[in-house]
Scaffold this motif. Structure first.
Motif, PDB file in Angstrom:
ATOM      1  N   LEU A 111       0.900  -1.300  -0.044  1.00  0.00           N
ATOM      2  CA  LEU A 111       0.209   0.017   0.233  1.00  0.00           C
ATOM      3  C   LEU A 111       0.927   1.191   0.035  1.00  0.00           C
ATOM      4  CD1 LEU A 111      -2.528  -1.302   2.429  1.00  0.00           C
ATOM      5  CD2 LEU A 111      -3.254  -0.572   0.112  1.00  0.00           C
ATOM      6  N   ALA A 168      -4.778  -2.651   6.413  1.00  0.00           N
ATOM      7  CA  ALA A 168      -5.146  -2.111   5.306  1.00  0.00           C
ATOM      8  C   ALA A 168      -6.011  -0.744   4.967  1.00  0.00           C
ATOM      9  CB  ALA A 168      -5.508  -3.050   4.099  1.00  0.00           C
ATOM     10  N   GLY A 176      -3.162   6.934   3.575  1.00  0.00           N
ATOM     11  CA  GLY A 176      -3.567   6.473   1.971  1.00  0.00           C
ATOM     12  C   GLY A 176      -3.526   7.754   1.045  1.00  0.00           C
ATOM     13  N   LEU A 181      -8.962   1.843  -2.123  1.00  0.00           N
ATOM     14  CA  LEU A 181      -8.683   0.198  -1.977  1.00  0.00           C
ATOM     15  C   LEU A 181     -10.111  -0.349  -2.205  1.00  0.00           C
ATOM     16  CD1 LEU A 181      -7.068  -1.935  -0.373  1.00  0.00           C
ATOM     17  CD2 LEU A 181      -7.993  -0.979   1.828  1.00  0.00           C
TER      18      LEU A 181
END
Length: 319
Positions: A111, A168, A176, A181
Motif C-alpha cells: 500500500l 489496510a 493513503g 482500496l
C-alpha cells in the motif's frame, strides 16, 4: 493491448497465476512479484500450459513480503495493484507472528509503495477468515459488515487475514492520500488447476478422492471458483463504485465434504472408487453467507458449486 498496467503480487500462487492468465488474455500489461527466479520459471511454464502463447507482456520482479527491497520498482508505472500474495501455512506455525507479521506488514509495504507511485487503486485479497470466526448465532447470515475479532485465540492464519485487512483499511484512512482500496473476501477457493502450487481447498478435494479421513471436516463452507475470484478482482479494480468496499466472493450454496463426495460419486464415477465413508452434517449447522453485494455491484452470476468442484476434479488427473 490495453493501456493499463497491472501489478499482481504473489504471481506464482494459485489465485495469482489464475489472475495473470486472465489479465494477459484480456490484453493487459502485467507485472508480478515472485520470491525467486525459480518461481518465475514455474509461473511461465504454468501460463504456457494454460494457453498463453507469448509472455512479452509479463514482467517479473523478485520481492518478498518480509522485505522492503524492490517494492518501489514493482509498483512503478502501474495503474492498479492486485495484492493477492499472503502467507498460507500448511501447518500451524510454532509462532503466530511468523504468519501474522508478513501478512500485515506485507500489505502495508504494498500500500505504501502504491501510494507513493500514484497507483489509482489496490484490490486486496482477504479471506472469509476475516469475517466469519466470531459470531456463533444460529441463523446468522454473514455479510461484509461482519468482522472476525482479531483478539480471539483463533489459528494464526485466521488472525493474520483479519489483522492484515484491518491494517489496510487503517492505512487508507490515515495515510493513503488519493490511493483507493477495494477488498475481495473469498470463501473456499476451488476450480481448475494447472500445476501443483494450489490452495488447501484443492488439497481437500484430493484428500476426498484419495479416501482421506474427513473426521476433522465436520462443518460447512462456501465455495468460490478461482475464475470468479479473478473476475471479481478485475471488477473491483475497474468499477468506480467499488472503492472503499469489501465484497464476499462465494457461490449461491453452502456445502460440506459429504456433499462434495456425493457429487463426485454421481457425476464422476470413475474417480470415486477410493472415496471413503463421509457422514452428512446436521442441516442446522450449515453456515449462511450472503453474496448479494457482489452480485448487485458487478451484475455477477457466480459459477455453481457443482460446476466448480467438477472442474477441480477434472483438472487433477493430469498433475
Amino acid at each position: 493491448m490495453k493501456k493499463e498496467r497491472i501489478l499482481v503480487t504473489g504471481g506464482s500462487g494459485y489465485v495469482g497465476s489464475s489472475t495473470i492468465l486472465k489479465l494477459l488474455q484480456d490484453g493487459y500489461s502485467v507485472k508480478t512479484t515472485v520470491r525467486s527466479a525459480l518461481r518465475a520459471t514455474q509461473l511461465s511454464d504454468t501460463l504456457v500450459k494454460a494457453g498463453i502463447s507469448s509472455l512479452n507482456n509479463l514482467e517479473f520482479i523478485e520481492a518478498d513480503l518480509n522485505d522492503d527491497k524492490n517494492w518501489d520498482a514493482a509498483v512503478a508505472g502501474c495503474d492498479y495493484v492486485l495484492h493477492v500474495a499472503s502467507p498460507l501455512p500448511h501447518a500451524e506455525p510454532k509462532n503466530d507472528d511468523d504468519v501474522i507479521i508478513p501478512a500485515r506488514d506485507g500489505a502495508l509495504r504494498v500500500l505504501k509503495a502504491a501510494r507513493d507511485a500514484n497507483v489509482k487503486r489496490v484490490v486486496l485479497t482477504s479471506s472469509f477468515a476475516a469475517v466469519g470466526y466470531t459470531i456463533n448465532e444460529p441463523g446468522h447470515v454473514f455479510d461484509e459488515a461482519d468482522w472476525t475479532d482479531s483478539s480471539m485465540p483463533n489459528p494464526a492464519y485466521i488472525r493474520s487475514k483479519v489483522i492484515a485487512e484491518e491494517a489496510a483499511w487503517d492505512f487508507i484512512e490515515n495515510e493513503g492520500g488519493k490511493l483507493e482500496l477495494s477488498v475481495i473476501i473469498p470463501t473456499g477457493i476451488f476450480g481448475p488447476v494447472f500445476n501443483n502450487d494450489y490452495s488447501l481447498s484443492i488439497q481437500l478435494i484430493k484428500d476426498i478422492l484419495n479416501g482421506g479421513s474427513m473426521e476433522n471436516f465436520d462443518f460447512s463452507f462456501g465455495v468460490i471458483d478461482v475464475r470468479d475470484v479473478v473476475l471479481l478482482h478485475l471488477n473491483a479494480m475497474t468499477n468506480p463504485d467499488a472503492n472503499g468496499h469489501r465484497f464476499i466472493a462465494t457461490s449461491d450454496d453452502i456445502v460440506s465434504c459429504y456433499d462434495i463426495a456425493e457429487l463426485i460419486k454421481k457425476e464422476r464415477k470413475d474417480r470415486s472408487q477410493a472415496i471413503g465413508s463421509i457422514k452428512p452434517i446436521d442441516q442446522n449447522r450449515r453456515i449462511k453467507i450472503s453474496n448479494e453485494k457482489a452480485k448487485s455491484y458487478f451484475n455477477w452470476k457466480p459459477i455453481s458449486w457443482k460446476d466448480t468442484i467438477l472442474a477441480t476434479v477434472d483438472s487433477l488427473p493430469s498433475l
